[in-house]
Write a protein that holds these residues in place. Structure first.
Motif, PDB file in Angstrom:
ATOM      1  N   ASP A 443       0.839  -1.196   0.000  1.00  0.00           N
ATOM      2  CA  ASP A 443       0.000   0.000   0.000  1.00  0.00           C
ATOM      3  C   ASP A 443       0.876   1.250   0.000  1.00  0.00           C
ATOM      4  OD1 ASP A 443      -1.782   2.039   0.365  1.00  0.00           O
ATOM      5  OD2 ASP A 443      -2.684   1.237   2.204  1.00  0.00           O
ATOM      6  N   PRO A 444       0.897   2.009  -1.088  1.00  0.00           N
ATOM      7  CA  PRO A 444       1.777   3.179  -1.145  1.00  0.00           C
ATOM      8  C   PRO A 444       1.373   4.292  -0.183  1.00  0.00           C
ATOM      9  CG  PRO A 444       0.345   3.114  -3.068  1.00  0.00           C
ATOM     10  CD  PRO A 444       0.149   1.818  -2.347  1.00  0.00           C
ATOM     11  N   SER A 445       0.151   4.211   0.378  1.00  0.00           N
ATOM     12  CA  SER A 445      -0.285   5.236   1.324  1.00  0.00           C
ATOM     13  C   SER A 445       0.081   4.893   2.768  1.00  0.00           C
ATOM     14  CB  SER A 445      -1.801   5.439   1.218  1.00  0.00           C
ATOM     15  OG  SER A 445      -2.504   4.276   1.652  1.00  0.00           O
ATOM     16  N   SER A 446       0.517   3.652   3.007  1.00  0.00           N
ATOM     17  CA  SER A 446       0.861   3.233   4.366  1.00  0.00           C
ATOM     18  C   SER A 446       2.256   3.721   4.734  1.00  0.00           C
ATOM     19  CB  SER A 446       0.813   1.708   4.484  1.00  0.00           C
ATOM     20  OG  SER A 446       1.327   1.301   5.742  1.00  0.00           O
ATOM     21  N   PRO A 447       2.424   4.237   5.951  1.00  0.00           N
ATOM     22  CA  PRO A 447       3.762   4.650   6.388  1.00  0.00           C
ATOM     23  C   PRO A 447       4.588   3.503   6.949  1.00  0.00           C
ATOM     24  CG  PRO A 447       2.182   5.156   8.096  1.00  0.00           C
ATOM     25  CD  PRO A 447       1.394   4.583   6.947  1.00  0.00           C
ATOM     26  N   ASP A 448       3.993   2.289   6.993  1.00  0.00           N
ATOM     27  CA  ASP A 448       4.609   1.193   7.738  1.00  0.00           C
ATOM     28  C   ASP A 448       5.164   0.069   6.881  1.00  0.00           C
ATOM     29  OD1 ASP A 448       4.012   2.403  10.192  1.00  0.00           O
ATOM     30  OD2 ASP A 448       1.962   1.623  10.132  1.00  0.00           O
ATOM     31  N   THR A 449       5.274   0.262   5.564  1.00  0.00           N
ATOM     32  CA  THR A 449       5.795  -0.804   4.723  1.00  0.00           C
ATOM     33  C   THR A 449       7.320  -0.823   4.756  1.00  0.00           C
ATOM     34  OG1 THR A 449       5.902   0.563   2.723  1.00  0.00           O
ATOM     35  CG2 THR A 449       3.821  -0.581   3.174  1.00  0.00           C
TER      36      THR A 449
END
Length: 573
Positions: A443-449
């Motif tokens: 998910d490109p919107s997640s800060p946790d990848t």
């Protein structure tokens, strides 16, 4: 799922003939009765072209075979082929655009008909047919044609030079299927051929007697198998279902089964089971490495959307190899293996630990923990604790790191130990763990990848498909760094960039011959290791177990674990 892509261009990793799999135990075929195998994930088909699952590929490998197979060392062995083609023996064209295989004489399908080159041609046509949904189509990437020169000769032509042409019809995921049996199963009809998919005719040591999808398979010895006295077992019961712990118990504690696969359980629990004395835990090592990635860009949250991108600039101190070396030398890798992996792990100093021909020995000093040396490195470089808070400063910046990984008991134990060791050299660590589905999500919107990498250091395991590391080593090119422009996709997670490394990637892509390629690959590995942008920790393996009465086991993580089942036998009790 293991994807076995390619291997060699010279004889260094090529074994010749069937001597490489001979076990010296001779006798009548079927002399040792029944073999009981349990895979706690049950196979749903015996056609590996219709499934990418390990359980399907490995169960089918008792029946279906390929031109060459990868042994327990990662070496490519001739199987249905008389020898491995190379440029040196004339089997690979000088311009690297074709490979010509010669079948061994006299090989028969289990129905008594002859294996011919036409079956190889058909297999290519079957997997590449429009609408077929072939799970293994990548093995035929770049193949322009497959031609039967005569009954025993197969010529594969590529649409461009291919230094490593050992993909199509090589390995357990790309076997030859019988043209006569699958003739009416092309394209969209492929999944409708239930009889063929559940009971393929093969050249392997066993034939299918009964297949119950997602449950049990009954095999018996192939009376037309090419090697006298093989297989030693007359029948095989292949049971699916349950869980890893129950499978382990069935071999190690109750003796109900002879072989259990994929035992992903606590190593101390597994060791307790093994102590019962009925079985042995075995491990097959491929290329999986648990490692630390040291962010080469600045991940400071104050930088907003620019953090961990080129716009953020370099990390305040993790681009310094002296700091990275100190962090590495402070770690006791053997203890990490002991508490988290047991027989399923080995300490390593390389991001590329195998096959052996590619494994560097230039970085082996990390195998010995040395807290004193780590402190000395930082002292000599002038990175001191000037305010007495226990944390060193690097040009005025406190050497504190945010250290993240996925949520996993073994990983949290490793984090706690590493934090303690780093505290002993004046480096502070805040620990963070993230749910694996988020951490490894896209998910490109997640800060946790893990790709976004909003931390200083992160830990996880990665490996490469097959035994040829060309594509894997290209992961660290400058243009493969994840960024907002790429929707945070890219494999260069730690943001390493060196034009000299990129040049080695380009050089490898056009270099043939195992020795020449291995030299380049070692240079790549050493450049990465000596940048200390990656700190390898544990070379991880696949863990299985077998009864102590079972002989001939040579577990492979490069091919089917059952690659040499024709030579398994029952030892005297």
């Amino acid at each position: 799922m293991k994807k076995l892509s390619a291997l060699m261009g010279a004889t260094a990793l090529v074994a010749c003939g069937t001597a490489a799999i001979a076990d010296g135990h001779e006798g009548e075929r079927g002399r040792d009765g029944q073999l009981n195998i349990i895979y706690w994930q049950a196979p749903s088909t015996l056609n590996p072209y219709l499934s990418g699952g390990t359980k399907e590929v490995e169960s089918a490998s008792l029946v279906l075979e390929s031109l060459g197979r990868f042994d327990n060392t990662g070496a490519l062995q001739p199987w249905l082929a008389a020898e491995i083609p190379t440029v040196e023996n004339g089997g690979v064209s000088e311009d690297l655009t074709s490979i010509t295989w010669t079948l061994k004489e006299g090989i028969m399908w289990s129905d008594g008909s002859a294996l011919t080159a036409a079956d190889a041609v058909f297999t290519w046509e079957y997997c590449t047919a429009e609408g077929g949904g072939c799970a293994q189509v990548s093995y035929f990437d770049g193949v322009e044609s497959v031609e039967a020169v005569d009954d025993l000769t197969i010529k594969i032509t590529f649409d461009a030079p291919k230094p490593f042409p050992y993909t199509a019809l090589v390995g357990s995921e790309s076997p030859i299927i019988q043209a006569a049996q699958f003739a009416e199963c092309m394209g969209a009809a492929a999944p409708t051929c239930v009889d063929a998919n559940f009971g393929p005719i093969g050249t392997g040591p066993f034939v299918v007697d009964d297949f119950k999808a997602n449950d049990v398979i009954q095999f018996s010895a192939n009376e037309n198998f090419r090697t006298a006295g093989q297989p030693a077992f007359s029948t095989v019961l292949f049971k699916g279902g349950g869980d890893a712990a129950a499978a382990a118990r069935s071999v190690l504690e109750t003796g109900e089964f002879d072989y259990a696969w994929n035992l992903q359980i606590d190593p101390t629990v597994l060791a307790d089971m093994e102590s019962a004395g009925l079985g042995t835990v075995v491990t097959g090592f491929g290329t999986s490495v648990e490692r630390l990635h040291l962010n080469q860009f600045n991940p400071d949250a104050a930088l907003g959307d620019d953090r961990s991108t080129a716009a953020a600039g370099a990390h305040p101190f993790l681009t310094d190899p002296i700091v990275g070396e100190a962090l590495s030398r402070a770690i006791d890798r053997e203890l990490l293996v002991e508490i988290g992996y047991g027989a399923g792990g080995k300490a390593t100093c390389n991001v590329l630990p195998a096959p052996a021909v590619y494994a560097s020995t230039a970085n082996d000093a990390c195998l010995t923990q040395d807290i004193a040396l780590a402190n000395q490195l930082l002292d000599d470089a002038g990175h001191m604790d000037t305010d007495g808070d226990g944390i060193r400063e690097y040009n005025g910046t406190p050497m504190n790191v945010l250290y993240q990984t996925s949520t996993n008991a073994v990983r949290q134990d490793s984090q706690a130990l590493i934090k303690q060791w780093w505290s002993e050299i004046g480096v502070g660590a805040e620990l963070r763990n993230i749910d694996a589905s988020v951490f490894f999500g896209g998910d490109p919107s997640s800060p946790d990848t893990f790709q976004k990498f909003y931390a200083d250091i992160e830990m996880y395991t990665n490996n490469f498909a097959g035994v040829d590391p060309e594509a894997y080593m290209a992961n660290w090119k400058c243009d493969d760094i994840p960024s907002p422009e790429s929707q945070w996709q890219g494999a260069n997670i730690q943001r390493f960039c060196d034009p000299a490394y990129d040049a080695l990637v380009d050089q490898l892509a056009t270099t043939a011959g195992i020795e020449a390629r291995a030299e380049i690959v070692k240079q790549q590995n050493d450049m990465l290791m000596q940048s200390y942008s990656i700190i390898p920790l544990v070379h991880r393996g696949g863990v299985s177990a077998h009864a102590n009465t079972l002989g001939g086991i040579e577990i492979s993580d490069w091919d089917s674990e059952l690659w040499n089942i024709a030579t398994w036998y029952r030892m005297g009790e």
